[in-house]
Design a protein around this motif. Sequence first.
Motif, PDB file in Angstrom:
ATOM      1  N   UNK A   1       0.861  -1.182   0.000  1.00  0.00           N
ATOM      2  CA  UNK A   1       0.000   0.000   0.000  1.00  0.00           C
ATOM      3  C   UNK A   1       0.895   1.229   0.000  1.00  0.00           C
ATOM      4  N   UNK A   2       0.815   1.983  -1.088  1.00  0.00           N
ATOM      5  CA  UNK A   2       1.648   3.179  -1.250  1.00  0.00           C
ATOM      6  C   UNK A   2       0.837   4.412  -0.865  1.00  0.00           C
ATOM      7  N   UNK A   3       1.400   5.234   0.003  1.00  0.00           N
ATOM      8  CA  UNK A   3       0.770   6.485   0.423  1.00  0.00           C
ATOM      9  C   UNK A   3       1.397   7.604  -0.409  1.00  0.00           C
ATOM     10  N   UNK A   4       0.581   8.214  -1.255  1.00  0.00           N
ATOM     11  CA  UNK A   4       1.073   9.158  -2.262  1.00  0.00           C
ATOM     12  C   UNK A   4       0.366  10.501  -2.153  1.00  0.00           C
ATOM     13  N   UNK A   5       1.041  11.521  -2.666  1.00  0.00           N
ATOM     14  CA  UNK A   5       0.415  12.842  -2.764  1.00  0.00           C
ATOM     15  C   UNK A   5       0.977  13.541  -3.993  1.00  0.00           C
ATOM     16  N   UNK A   6       0.192  14.461  -4.496  1.00  0.00           N
ATOM     17  CA  UNK A   6       0.626  15.266  -5.646  1.00  0.00           C
ATOM     18  C   UNK A   6       1.362  16.480  -5.099  1.00  0.00           C
ATOM     19  N   UNK A   7       2.539  16.707  -5.599  1.00  0.00           N
ATOM     20  CA  UNK A   7       3.353  17.828  -5.140  1.00  0.00           C
ATOM     21  C   UNK A   7       2.627  19.135  -5.390  1.00  0.00           C
ATOM     22  N   UNK A   8       2.480  19.925  -4.373  1.00  0.00           N
ATOM     23  CA  UNK A   8       1.785  21.202  -4.493  1.00  0.00           C
ATOM     24  C   UNK A   8       0.274  21.072  -4.498  1.00  0.00           C
ATOM     25  N   UNK A   9      -0.236  19.859  -4.403  1.00  0.00           N
ATOM     26  CA  UNK A   9      -1.685  19.643  -4.361  1.00  0.00           C
ATOM     27  C   UNK A   9      -2.362  19.675  -5.719  1.00  0.00           C
ATOM     28  N   UNK A  10      -1.619  20.028  -6.778  1.00  0.00           N
ATOM     29  CA  UNK A  10      -2.216  20.102  -8.116  1.00  0.00           C
ATOM     30  C   UNK A  10      -2.492  18.697  -8.632  1.00  0.00           C
ATOM     31  N   UNK A  11      -3.745  18.416  -8.966  1.00  0.00           N
ATOM     32  CA  UNK A  11      -4.120  17.106  -9.487  1.00  0.00           C
ATOM     33  C   UNK A  11      -4.342  16.054  -8.434  1.00  0.00           C
ATOM     34  N   UNK A  12      -4.461  16.475  -7.186  1.00  0.00           N
ATOM     35  CA  UNK A  12      -4.618  15.532  -6.068  1.00  0.00           C
ATOM     36  C   UNK A  12      -5.834  14.629  -6.256  1.00  0.00           C
ATOM     37  N   UNK A  13      -6.938  15.180  -6.742  1.00  0.00           N
ATOM     38  CA  UNK A  13      -8.164  14.392  -6.907  1.00  0.00           C
ATOM     39  C   UNK A  13      -8.011  13.322  -7.984  1.00  0.00           C
ATOM     40  N   UNK A  14      -7.188  13.584  -8.995  1.00  0.00           N
ATOM     41  CA  UNK A  14      -6.997  12.637 -10.096  1.00  0.00           C
ATOM     42  C   UNK A  14      -5.904  11.611  -9.823  1.00  0.00           C
ATOM     43  N   UNK A  15      -5.071  11.846  -8.830  1.00  0.00           N
ATOM     44  CA  UNK A  15      -3.879  11.036  -8.623  1.00  0.00           C
ATOM     45  C   UNK A  15      -4.185   9.554  -8.409  1.00  0.00           C
ATOM     46  N   UNK A  16      -5.044   9.223  -7.467  1.00  0.00           N
ATOM     47  CA  UNK A  16      -5.329   7.822  -7.158  1.00  0.00           C
ATOM     48  C   UNK A  16      -5.950   7.099  -8.359  1.00  0.00           C
ATOM     49  N   UNK A  17      -6.952   7.689  -9.041  1.00  0.00           N
ATOM     50  CA  UNK A  17      -7.480   7.006 -10.235  1.00  0.00           C
ATOM     51  C   UNK A  17      -6.427   6.801 -11.328  1.00  0.00           C
ATOM     52  N   UNK A  18      -5.533   7.776 -11.542  1.00  0.00           N
ATOM     53  CA  UNK A  18      -4.479   7.625 -12.547  1.00  0.00           C
ATOM     54  C   UNK A  18      -3.541   6.484 -12.172  1.00  0.00           C
ATOM     55  N   UNK A  19      -3.150   6.427 -10.902  1.00  0.00           N
ATOM     56  CA  UNK A  19      -2.255   5.356 -10.454  1.00  0.00           C
ATOM     57  C   UNK A  19      -2.939   3.998 -10.547  1.00  0.00           C
ATOM     58  N   UNK A  20      -4.202   3.928 -10.146  1.00  0.00           N
ATOM     59  CA  UNK A  20      -4.947   2.663 -10.209  1.00  0.00           C
ATOM     60  C   UNK A  20      -5.072   2.184 -11.650  1.00  0.00           C
ATOM     61  N   UNK A  21      -5.292   3.105 -12.558  1.00  0.00           N
ATOM     62  CA  UNK A  21      -5.420   2.772 -13.974  1.00  0.00           C
ATOM     63  C   UNK A  21      -4.118   2.178 -14.522  1.00  0.00           C
ATOM     64  N   UNK A  22      -2.991   2.608 -13.974  1.00  0.00           N
ATOM     65  CA  UNK A  22      -1.680   2.151 -14.436  1.00  0.00           C
ATOM     66  C   UNK A  22      -1.045   1.100 -13.526  1.00  0.00           C
TER      67      UNK A  22
END
Length: 131
Positions: free
Chosen positions: A61-82
Motif C-alpha cells: 500500500x503506497x501512500x502518495x500525494x501530488x506535489x503542491x496539491x495540483x491534481x490531487x483528486x486525479x492522482x489515485x485514479x491515474x495510479x490505479x489505472x496504471x
Amino acid sequence: MAKNKFHDGPGPSQRQLRVGELIRRALSEVLTRGDVHDPELNRLSVTVGEVRMSPDLKVATAYVSALGGAGEADLIPFLARNKPELRRIIGKTLALKYAPDLRFRHDTTFDQMDEARRLFAQEEVRRDIEE
C-alpha cells in the motif's frame, strides 16, 4: 480494538520495512522519470511518502500525494489505472520473487502535521505544555 492487517503485533517486521522501502524508492523513481506510458499521470509530480507491506509481502500500500496539491483528486485514479504496468516495472526492477499487488492511498501526513501545529498554537494547549 480492531486488528490492522499491517500490524499483527508490535509492528511490521524488518523484512516488511525493508521491502516497503525498496518499493517506495523504485516507485518514486519510476514516477519521477515518467516510465509509465500515461501522459496524464506523467504530468503530475508525485511524492511517495511511505509503502506499507502486508505480512506475507503480497500487498504493497503506497501512500502518495501530488506535489503542491495540483491534481490531487486525479492522482489515485491515474495510479490505479496504471497499476498493472507499475507492478510489472517494480517487479522487474527489484527482481522480487513475487511482485506485490499495489494499492494507492492519499498520504495525509502533511495534513496531520498542520493539525498538530494548529493544536499546539492554541492558548489552552500552550499553557498546559508550559506548566
